[in-house]
Scaffold this active site. Structure first.
Site, PDB file in Angstrom:
ATOM      1  CE1 TYR A  31      43.832  83.722 105.842  1.00 48.18           C
ATOM      2  CE2 TYR A  31      41.619  83.070 105.240  1.00 48.18           C
ATOM      3  CZ  TYR A  31      42.910  83.357 104.882  1.00 48.18           C
ATOM      4  OH  TYR A  31      43.293  83.267 103.567  1.00 48.18           O
ATOM      5  CE  LYS A 144      42.835  79.622 105.101  1.00 50.57           C
ATOM      6  NZ  LYS A 144      43.034  80.059 103.731  1.00 50.57           N
ATOM      7  CD  GLU A 176      49.870  78.878  97.739  1.00 50.24           C
ATOM      8  OE1 GLU A 176      49.017  78.055  98.088  1.00 50.24           O
ATOM      9  OE2 GLU A 176      50.504  79.587  98.550  1.00 50.24           O
ATOM     10  CG  LEU A 200      47.365  77.368 102.998  1.00 43.37           C
ATOM     11  CD1 LEU A 200      47.830  78.057 104.272  1.00 43.37           C
ATOM     12  CD2 LEU A 200      45.922  77.746 102.714  1.00 43.37           C
TER      13      LEU A 200
HETATM   14  N1  PLP Z   1      46.527  78.542  98.800  1.00 42.48           N
HETATM   15  C1  PLP Z   1      46.198  79.751  99.276  1.00 42.48           C
HETATM   16  C2  PLP Z   1      47.190  80.858  99.173  1.00 42.48           C
HETATM   17  C3  PLP Z   1      44.943  79.961  99.880  1.00 42.48           C
HETATM   18  O1  PLP Z   1      44.624  81.174 100.367  1.00 42.48           O
HETATM   19  C4  PLP Z   1      44.024  78.880  99.936  1.00 42.48           C
HETATM   20  C5  PLP Z   1      42.705  79.029 100.547  1.00 42.48           C
HETATM   21  O2  PLP Z   1      42.260  80.080 100.906  1.00 42.48           O
HETATM   22  C6  PLP Z   1      44.401  77.643  99.403  1.00 42.48           C
HETATM   23  C7  PLP Z   1      45.670  77.507  98.862  1.00 42.48           C
HETATM   24  C8  PLP Z   1      43.472  76.468  99.439  1.00 42.48           C
HETATM   25  O3  PLP Z   1      43.405  75.912 100.731  1.00 42.48           O
HETATM   26  P1  PLP Z   1      42.144  75.070 101.211  1.00 42.48           P
HETATM   27  O4  PLP Z   1      41.987  73.943 100.237  1.00 42.48           O
HETATM   28  O5  PLP Z   1      42.512  74.598 102.560  1.00 42.48           O
HETATM   29  O6  PLP Z   1      40.979  76.001 101.184  1.00 42.48           O
END
Ligand code: PLP
Length: 281
Positions: A31, A144, A176, A200
């Site tokens: 997603y 993701k 994170e 991520l």
């Molecule tokens: N880390 C995780 C585990 C996430 O689920 C998300 C976003 O949903 C992020 C980091 C942040 O990613 P982004 O800046 O692309 O939204």
């Protein structure tokens, strides 16, 4: 509200998901969450490129090209007269009789819809409280994936403790947040976990690193331990929905002087300049 379902636009009440859709039974899919400001998707190309990377890694064929997808997402925004909020997009490996191995003949199913949302201004101004939690997720955190149970349980634990985010710790290392990337500031230096398979590769993380470079803030993408969190001058999280958001308390302990720090605020200001100016608070 219209939904992009496969390659058609349908009313939400007309959309049916099969009980043997693999996203539903196995979390077998991927997603993206894309922010829309003033009717325009923010960093759409980066999100679609990440979607493609996630798809490759789990051996899923996207049902159409990224250009076609971009077109359809823009059409969806228009059809819903959508100005501000989140654009959610997921691709499942499709529907087939339940069996773990990939089905031979199943077409991936893509759905996308819009969800109005305000910018989290209060959290960004006052900062949020967080807890630490053991990172029990699988080891391909750079994908993701729709399998979000590790994140769901950690986020709930945070909410149970009246906190907004859970900061994952794996083998003593800060990885994170449950739905965000994490940065800390120590002696003028910005630190964050390297972009490997333990996190991520957030789009907002990448934007933040670009902004830090422009503002000549030194950055170190290196692993750091849980204890260094409590010794940090500033901590903030980044994500598509939270943008750049200060963390002022972790596990009940105050970070810095308990207020959003100066480097965090500089980066927030720089981030705000990237957002179309007509966007509401
Ligand atoms: N880390 C995780 C585990 C996430 O689920 C998300 C976003 O949903 C992020 C980091 C942040 O990613 P982004 O800046 O692309 O939204």
């Amino acid at each position: 509200m219209m939904i992009l379902y496969d390659d058609q636009f349908k009313k939400r009440e007309d959309v049916r998901i099969d009980i043997e859709d693999r996203a539903y039974q196995f979390g077998d899919g991927i997603y993206e969450v894309i922010r829309v400001y003033d009717g325009k998707p923010f960093y759409l190309k980066e999100h679609l490129e990440r979607l493609e990377k996630s798809a490759k890694k789990i051996r899923l064929n996207l049902p159409y090209s990224l250009d076609e997808l971009e077109d359809r997402l823009n059409q969806l925004i228009k059809q819903n007269d959508f100005t501000q909020g989140n654009l959610y997009l997921q691709v499942s490996r499709g529907t087939a009789p339940r069996n773990h191995a990939f089905p031979k003949n199943s077409a991936p199913l893509l759905i996308a819809y819009t969800q109005p949302a305000e910018r989290p201004v209060k959290e960004q101004t006052e900062g949020i409280r967080a807890i630490t939690a053991e990172d029990i997720r699988w080891l391909w955190c750079d994908v993701k994936s729709l399998n979000l149970l590790g994140a769901v349980l950690a986020k709930q634990e945070a909410h149970d403790k009246h906190c907004k985010e859970a900061i994952f710790i794996r083998d003593g290392i800060v990885t994170e947040g449950s739905s965000t990337n994490l940065f800390m500031v120590k002696d003028g230096m910005l630190l964050t976990h390297p972009a490997d398979h333990f996190i991520l590769h957030g789009i907002t993380r990448k934007i933040t690193l670009q902004l830090a470079d422009q503002l000549q803030i030194p950055v170190s993408e290196k692993k750091f331990g849980k204890e260094s969190l409590f010794d940090a001058d500033e901590i903030f999280i980044t994500s598509t929905t939270m943008e750049i958001c200060p963390v002022v308390e972790v596990d009940g302990k105050t970070i810095g002087d308990g207020c959003p720090g100066p480097l965090t605020r500089r980066l927030q200001e720089a981030f705000k300049r990237l957002i179309p100016s007509k966007t509401e608070a």
